[in-house]
Structures are given as C-alpha cells and as structure tokens.
Motif scaffolding. Structure first.
Motif, mmCIF file in Angstrom:
data_model
loop_
_atom_site.group_PDB
_atom_site.id
_atom_site.type_symbol
_atom_site.label_atom_id
_atom_site.label_comp_id
_atom_site.label_asym_id
_atom_site.label_seq_id
_atom_site.Cartn_x
_atom_site.Cartn_y
_atom_site.Cartn_z
ATOM 1 N N ALA A 174 0.945 -1.204 0.037
ATOM 2 C CA ALA A 174 0.160 -0.153 0.085
ATOM 3 C C ALA A 174 0.864 1.339 0.187
ATOM 4 O O ALA A 174 2.017 1.063 -0.121
ATOM 5 C CB ALA A 174 -0.703 0.030 1.297
ATOM 6 N N GLY A 175 0.185 2.367 0.051
ATOM 7 C CA GLY A 175 0.852 3.860 -0.102
ATOM 8 C C GLY A 175 0.174 4.833 0.431
ATOM 9 O O GLY A 175 -0.719 4.841 1.150
ATOM 10 N N ALA A 176 0.433 5.978 -0.085
ATOM 11 C CA ALA A 176 -0.110 7.178 0.083
ATOM 12 C C ALA A 176 -1.320 7.612 -0.464
ATOM 13 O O ALA A 176 -1.384 7.159 -1.629
ATOM 14 C CB ALA A 176 0.783 8.492 0.034
ATOM 15 N N PHE A 177 -2.463 7.877 0.025
ATOM 16 C CA PHE A 177 -3.899 8.168 -0.695
ATOM 17 C C PHE A 177 -4.324 9.418 -0.063
ATOM 18 O O PHE A 177 -4.423 9.290 1.230
ATOM 19 C CB PHE A 177 -4.567 6.986 -0.707
ATOM 20 N N ARG A 178 -4.494 10.372 -0.732
ATOM 21 C CA ARG A 178 -5.150 11.679 -0.135
ATOM 22 C C ARG A 178 -5.652 11.252 1.189
ATOM 23 O O ARG A 178 -6.726 10.475 1.114
ATOM 24 C CB ARG A 178 -6.181 12.279 -1.223
ATOM 25 N N GLY A 179 -5.520 12.188 2.255
ATOM 26 C CA GLY A 179 -5.909 11.986 3.648
ATOM 27 C C GLY A 179 -5.295 11.142 4.513
ATOM 28 O O GLY A 179 -5.167 11.259 5.823
ATOM 29 N N TYR A 180 -4.477 10.207 3.804
ATOM 30 C CA TYR A 180 -3.191 9.587 4.311
ATOM 31 C C TYR A 180 -3.459 9.096 5.783
ATOM 32 O O TYR A 180 -2.811 9.141 6.668
ATOM 33 C CB TYR A 180 -2.156 10.754 4.504
#
Lengths: 159, 763
Positions: free
Chosen positions: B362-368
């Motif tokens: 997984a990684g970064a997605f808006r809202g983090y």
C-alpha cells in the motif's frame, strides 16, 4: 495493410498492422492530445471524432478508419479554446489529462443536442471520467458555455 | 491583496484545455526502449530457476534483467524525507516474491511486440509458498513475508519483520481507564475500511536517458522529484550527483505518485545499456501493483457523561501494509492523531500496528490515514449521539474544537497550539445550507423511499511539522519581470499559480509579470515535494520570505543607482523613489542595470519549514435517498463548508473540495480493491473497479468559513487532503438515520444495507 484516412483534413496513407488501435496510430502521427486513461473503453479520455460522431479511439482499430475523416483536438484548436476558457475560469481543468477527451465530447454534444437539460448534459457526458474535479466545475462551465451559445443564436435570429 | 483570494486562471490552463503535449509520454516521443515487467503469478513464491536465453534471442530485445543483475541493498520506494520512516524492505528484483505482480524480470526492447514476445519466453521455476492473505492473522503467523536478515529501518518505528510487524506505536494522554469508569455512556465498536486505488487518470510513467555529461536524466510523472533522485540513488547504488529528475505536467497523483513506482525499471535499463528507455504502466498494472490506500481495522472506545460530553477516547488501528511497508508507519499515525484531536476529551489512548501480508504493497492516498481514522471515530460519535437521542450536529458543537479553543494546546497533536479554527461556523453554515433542522433525521417520501441526512467533521494538517521544507528562488530579470523557481510539484492542483499569486502580492507586481518554472532537480531549489497538504502553507511561506529579501535587494540597488541611502528610498513594486531628491528609477531599469557590467543580477532564495502543522477544518453534511426495497443509496446533496484559513484561490480551492468529496463518495459506496483466494486482484480495470461518474454524485455545494492562520502565508492553511475525510462517516450516518442500521465497514453497498435490513426484519 495499407490504409488511407484524413486526420484533421490532411490525407495520410500508411501501412498499419491489423491490430493497431486508432489511438496509437493517431499518437504516432503527432496527435498527442489523444490520451489513454484505461484500455477498456471506460474513461473517455481517448475520444476523437470520426466523421461527425465521437468515438473511443482506444477501442477502434485503425483499419476501420480507412477512407474516413478523423478529427482530433489538434484540428479543433479554436473551438477547444472557446469552451476551454469557460473550464479554465472555473478552475475545472485541474490536472488536465481528461480535458481533451471531455472537450471533444462537449463540442459534439453542442452539435447534437438542442438546449439540453442538466440531466441530458450529464447523460451525454457520462462516459467521460474525471478523478480531480468532482464534475461540478465541469457542469458549471458547460452551462455557462451553452448560455453564451444560446444568447448568440438568439441575437442572430433577431438580426 | 490584488491577487491573493482571487480566482485567477491557472498558469497552464490554456495548454491543458487545448490538448497541448505537456505530459511525460508526450514530451518523450522518439526512440525509447520499451520497458515491461514479467510479473509474479503467485502471491508468495521463491524463484528457484530463471532462464532468459530464449527471450534474449527475440529480435529487438536489448536487455533482460533478473534478480542476479541488480544491486543487493534494500531500499524503500516511499517518497519521504530522509531518513524515511518506511522500512528498507525492497530490492529492485528479489528472489522472493511477496504479492501477485511482484517483478520477476525486466525486459527492454525496441518495440512493444518484441518485448511482449520475450516476456512469454522467459522460463521460471517457482517454489510456490503458502500465502498470508488475511492481515488480521499476520502477527506471529508461521508465514513470514519478510524473513530476510538485511531488512532494516532507519528510524525506530517498532518494526519486527520476523513477526510480520512493519511498525507499532502507542501513546496515552491522561488515564483512559479511570475516565471510562466515570462515563455514563460508552460506545465500543470495530470499523473497517478497504484498500482503494487512487485512479488518477494518467497512470505511472517514466522516461530515462543519459545526457551529455554521462548523467541519468529521468523525466517522470511524480509528486516528489527530489525524493525520486534519492530513491534511485539508493536503489541503483549510483551517486545522487549523477541523477537529474524533471517533472512535466502530471495527470493527477492523489498520493499514488508520492511512491516511486515506474521510475526504477527504465532507470536501471538506461544505466546498464546507455540507451533511452520508457515505461508506461497500463491501467491494469496501476491497479494491481500501484500504491493503494491501506486497508484498516479500527477499534474505538468512546466514553461520555450523561450530557454527552466526551471524556475518553481509545483507538486501536490495525493496518495492512501488504507486501511492502511504504508509508505504513506514517499513515497509521494520522488515523489517531488527526481524528482524536478534533474532540476535547480528558484522556486519550492510541495504539497501532501495521502488518505485512501477501497482498500488494500500500502507499499514500489523499487523507493519508486520517480518512480511515475519521470514518471510524466520526461513526462512533454518531452512534453516541443516537444512543443519547441527540442531534449529532449538536453533540459535535458541544465537544469539537471551535473558535473558543484557539490558544489551546492539543495533547494528541504533538502538543501543538491551535491558532485558528472556525469549525463551529462551518457546521452552522453547513446546517443552514442543507436545511438540517428540517430534514434531520429522515422523512419517508413514499414509494418505499426514505430521505435522510448525515453529518461528520474532519481536520487534517498543513505539511509535516519540523520536517519537510520548501524552498523557492525568485530572480529579477532585465525589463523588470520575475522568474519564480520552485521545487514544489504542481500535479494539477495549481500550486504554480497559487505561489505566483502570493509572489505577485508580495512584490506588488502583476501576476503575469511572474514566470513560474516547474521542477528540475538540477535547477529548482530543494523542496520535499507536494504531499501532506504542504504546498500552499510551506512553500507559500517560502515565497513570502524570499520576496521580503528580494524587495530589500531591489531597494538597495535602486537607491545605489539613484545615489541615495536605502533608508531614504522606497520601493512600490514599480519603481524605487528617493525621498530627498524625488528621483525615481523603474524596476525595468534596475533589471537592465543588474545585467550590465560588474553588477550581479538580483536574486533571492529562502526555504521554509514549520514547527507547527495547523489543521484546516471541515463540516460535511449529506442528504441521501435510500430505497428500502433494494438498499440502494442515491446522493441527493452534499454540503461541505471548509476552514482553510485564507483562501488563496477560491476557484481552485472549490474544485479541490468538490473533487475530494467525490473521491470520498467513491470510497464510501463502492471502491474496494478485491482479491481472489490466491491473492490476485479481481477488479483490476475501470470495468470492475468503479469510480464515481457524473451520474453518481448528486449535487455538491462547497463554501468557506475563513479563519486567519498566523503562521501561514496571508493566513492560509491547507485544503488538499482534508476534503476527502467527511463523506464516509456522513453517508454512514445518513444510512443510520434512514434505517437505524449502523454500517461499520466500507464500502456501504446496497447489498450490505439490504442484508442487514432483512436480518433485522425491516424488509
């Protein structure tokens, strides 16, 4: 196999493989406004106009365009800018990657639909996905653009 | 302020709306090796044997690399400031494969057809291992995802790879157990959110070449050009001085491009062959091996007194890192620190564990991570309101941060001081806009349809405090125009424009008099990149500081040319005036003079970091229509009122908010990365993974309740991530108000609602 077609009214005669997609053929001819967002005819980014109808060039073989006229945004710069100004005034182009396909469909819609309602606008443009804007700004731009067009037509009629 | 707080057009708007070739794949047309990956069909396997002889003989094939041909030092692909908190758990190609799609071999050739043919001719003998697919069973499982001894972390994040733990942490403020004992009402529930794909319209793509000086040039669609330089240096084991990274226009990022995904493979091909190479991820690859949001399970205990005053919050977040730990240790922190902070309580406890499994990393997605946390905590708060038979907006007004709390030290937010907040005004305005008091909780409109409303509040940060930096350089050119060089990455959000607006006002000049240049690591000042909602706040402040220095320089130079002392002169943006003599010299003349003879041209550069990360706030209220026969939800109206401090560009801020709300709706209603029993992603195209279309989103209305953040440029805070946080809990609340059913797991599908209604005997 050899095909002959017109891209933005310029004639091209070329050898293409039977499985060459129109999208890849157009990009290879420098029509770089044409974008690929998916490979499954879901996002509308690759929309071009074949004869007078918008099509998805990611799902259309180049050989099928043999003998036909294809229009990309490179051939509609003035019209694109005219509507694009409305989009820019809303800030609704954001990343801009979906803008060419979206605008090609808006320009087709304006020709095909007379005084469309909000629902008709949404329905016509349903196949154009955008992940940045949430669609509201695009809708505001389309409505303002149509209002201007209608006003112009009305004033022409008065003349 | 002539330009700040004005909805000026984006600097690049005309290029974007007329389809000009400005993106990575457009600006790198020409002869490039086509780079593709042979990907693992197994979710857990060891490569026992790999034979590339036949594949290498395919005409047109230039380079095939396997695990034997790549450096042996581990790295992370998370685009974070060094030393990265994400574990160093990857190799470019590894003998052990940890998820379906993990790279097995890199193939580069003259054209796609030969590469595809070669991919089919590589013979691999896999030793297939049992896979760990349920992250809830990861800790101390007999299957170990990262058994390697060279696994390492640069920071102490509580990792233990032999126990499948990517990171773990715990904190407590006050004594929650004691406070829970005194609570009249306690909500104790578990909430789950799924992995979501960012689905930016432009997939991952990178072109690489060797320049005249023998250096590696990387043109890539990224949010973090400077981090790309460091990560490539780490991965390829070549000096940073040999790498140049250029960022053209980006077709969306949303955090996906805060991880480096497509960069390494063409880079190593070019470094080995000396030839230009390009890799363009297909949509399927972007789905199956991108960097989606972390799947999460959150347990909440929420205690309040008989009047609904919240006393204690206890939160436990379990995070699925998948095969690799990128952004795992950091995203999980936001689920608690951001979510809990919004409520005033006597005590707080936050524990978290991030675990490895054999699903994609997984990684970064808006809202983090805050997004997952707010779904859980806001849902629990709504359940508390229901238990107390209270209006959830009223319960919030009594408990959340408001203007009255300005000056408060926030213990769960690293003891930062709250310096600006109009969340109460946001809530009141949103209620008025949606006509909450008349519509709450629901109205049966006949035809088996019910209309209901739901609410949530949220906050985020503005940059990472005391960590990330932004720098700018501004030059005065001959004829008196300015060049603004930035290292921050415009990914469509308009930071090139916003920073120019700020500079124009600081320099008392016209917006068009400022030329902006996007990122080239050889030329741009260092900036950690565009993430963590940092750009307007951090880099914006760097602009303010740089302009102050440059104004002084212009004043001094003007005074010198006029033959008076700087303290006797004034600069009004157009000219320098000498008070005593009344003599003037124009900015253009100063510009020309600085380019002649022994004069140095005038330039200034400053960097900025912030010891605080001021939270922007938002109230999100939704009206839905729910079909009781099918469970189907239609969004009727979504109202979002935002406090992002001073709004630098209202048009761009509004679009950000509308777009974030729609992404949140997708996450709430249907976006769900699904795997089959072997760990292969099932819905790996836009055919199956549905993001909202314009038919799905109803009406969205956004407004602002500005505060003034004293530490931000012109009082600004951030907006980018905040706006994705309210839809999930607000819609879940509206579903409850329509059906009395609590939906505690995302996505909230009609099928799930209907099943629960049937089980409750409601249908």
């Amino acid at each position: 196999m050899q095909i002959k077609l017109w891209i933005n009214d310029k004639e091209y005669i070329d050898d293409v493989l039977p499985d060459t997609l129109l999208l890849d053929f157009l990009r290879s001819k420098g029509q770089l406004s044409v974008k690929r967002g998916c490979e499954t005819s879901n996002c509308g980014l690759c929309t071009v106009i074949l004869e007078s109808k918008p099509i998805l060039s990611c799902s259309f073989l180049a050989v099928r365009a043999n003998g036909l006229h294809v229009t990309t945004m490179e051939g509609l710069q003035e019209e694109a800018a005219e509507f694009g100004n409305f989009l820019a005034d809303e800030g609704a182009e954001q990343c801009g990657f979906c803008s060419p396909g979206f605008i090609m469909n808006v320009l087709s819609m304006v020709k095909e639909l007379n005084n469309p309602t909000e629902d008709e606008i949404k329905k016509y443009l349903e196949g154009n996905l955008c992940r940045c804007t949430g669609y509201m700004g695009q809708l505001r731009a389309v409505r303002k653009f149509l209002l201007l067009k209608n006003n112009r037509e009305v004033s022409h009629e008065v003349c | 302020m002539k330009f700040v707080n004005k909805g000026v057009r984006k600097k690049d708007s005309i290029a974007l709306v007329t389809g000009k070739p400005v993106y990575t794949d457009d600006v790198t047309q020409g002869c490039n090796l086509v780079v593709k990956l042979l990907r693992s069909p197994h979710s857990h396997a060891i490569i026992n044997e790999i034979n590339t002889e036949k594949a290498k003989k395919v005409p047109g094939i230039e380079c095939i690399l396997t695990y034997e041909d790549v450096p042996k030092s581990r790295f992370t692909t998370a685009g974070q400031t060094y030393p990265e908190p994400s574990p160093y758990d990857r190799l470019i190609l590894d003998k052990r494969l940890r998820c379906v799609g993990d790279p097995v071999a890199i193939v580069a050739g003259l054209d796609e057809k030969s590469v595809d043919k070669a991919l089919g001719l590589i013979k691999v003998k896999y030793e297939v291992l049992e896979a760990l697919l349920d992250y809830r069973t990861a800790i101390d499982n007999k299957i170990i995802v990262h058994p390697e001894d060279d696994f390492k972390t640069l920071c102490d994040v509580g990792a233990d790879n032999k126990r499948n733990i990517c990171s773990s942490d715990a904190m407590e403020v006050g004594d929650v157990e004691k406070d829970f004992k005194n609570c009249a009402h306690i909500i104790e529930e578990t909430y789950t959110t799924k992995a979501n794909n960012q689905s930016m319209m432009e997939t991952f793509r990178t072109q690489t070449s060797i320049d005249t000086y023998g250096r590696l040039t990387v043109i890539t669609s990224t949010q973090v050009p400077f981090h790309v330089r460091r990560i490539l240096s780490n991965a390829l084991q070549i000096p940073k001085s040999k790498i140049r990274v250029i960022k053209p226009r980006i077709g969306g990022g949303f955090g996906a491009k805060q991880t480096i995904v497509s960069e390494i493979f063409p880079a190593i091909v070019t470094w080995k062959t000396g030839k230009p190479a390009k890799m363009v991820y297909s949509r399927k690859e972007s789905f199956t091996n991108g960097s989606p949001r972390h799947e999460a399970e959150m347990k909440i205990r929420l205690g309040a007194d008989e009047n609904g005053i919240i006393k204690a919050i206890h939160m436990f977040s379990l995070w699925n890192a998948g095969a690799y730990g990128d952004h795992g240790p950091t995203t999980v922190g936001l689920s608690g620190h951001k979510a809990m902070t919004i409520y005033n309580a006597a005590s707080y406890k936050f524990e978290n564990e991030v675990v490895y499994s054999n699903t994609m990393g997984a990684g970064a997605f808006r809202g983090y991570g805050a997004t997952q946390g707010f779904f859980a905590l806001e849902s629990a708060v709504n359940e508390l309101a229901a238990k107390l038979n209270m209006d959830p907006t009223v319960l919030r007004m009594n408990n959340m941060l408001t203007q009255k709390n300005v000056g408060k030290i926030m213990p769960t937010y690293y003891n930062e001081e709250l310096k600006s907040c109009t969340l109460d005004k946001c809530m009141l305005k949103a209620k008025e806009m949606i006509n909450w008091d008349e519509k709450f909780p629901s109205k049966d409109i006949g035809n088996d349809k019910v209309r209901s409303v739901g609410c949530a509040v949220a906050m985020q940060g503005s940059g990472i405090s005391s960590c990330d930096v932004g720098a700018v350089e501004i030059r005065l050119n001959d004829e008196g125009f300015y060049t603004l060089l930035i290292g921050a990455t415009d990914m469509g959000t308009g930071c090139d424009t916003i920073l120019a607006q700020i500079a124009a006002d600081c320099l008392d000049t016209d917006y068009d008099n400022i030329v902006v240049h996007g990122v080239d690591t050889d030329l741009s000042p260092y900036d950690t990149g565009s993430y963590a909602s940092s750009t307007t706040y951090i880099t914006g402040m760097a602009v303010v500081k740089t302009c102050e220095v440059l104004r002084d320089k212009i004043l001094s130079e003007g005074a010198r040319l006029l033959g008076c002392k700087p303290e006797d002169a004034e600069f009004d943006g157009k000219q320098v005036v000498c008070a005593g003599t009344g003599k003037t010299i124009s900015l253009a003349e100063i510009g020309y003079a600085s380019y002649v003879g022994t004069n140095a041209y005038l330039t200034a550069t400053r960097s900025h970091f912030s010891p605080t990360s001021p939270p922007p706030f938002m109230a999100g209220l939704v009206e839905i229509e729910l079909d009781k026969l099918t469970g189907k939800i239609d969004i009727i109206d979504y109202v979002g009122v935002v406090d992002c401090g001073t709004v630098i560009n209202p048009n761009l801020a509004r679009i950000q908010a509308e777009g974030g709300i729609v992404q949140g709706m997708g996450m709430t209603l249907y976006e769900d990365v699904k795997y089959d029993e072997n760990g292969r992603m099932l819905n790996d195209s836009f055919m199956q993974y549905k993001i909202p279309s314009r038919m799905d989103v109803g009406k969205i209305r956004v407004d602002f309740e500005s505060s003034y953040e004293p530490t931000g440029p012109f009082g600004a805070k951030s907006i980018g991530e905040l706006v994705i946080n309210t839809p999930a809990p607000a819609i879940a609340n509206a579903v409850y108000n329509a059906t009395n059913i609590n939906m505690r797991s995302l996505p909230i599908t009609g099928e799930k609602i209907l099943t629960k209604m049937i089980n409750n005997g409601q249908n």
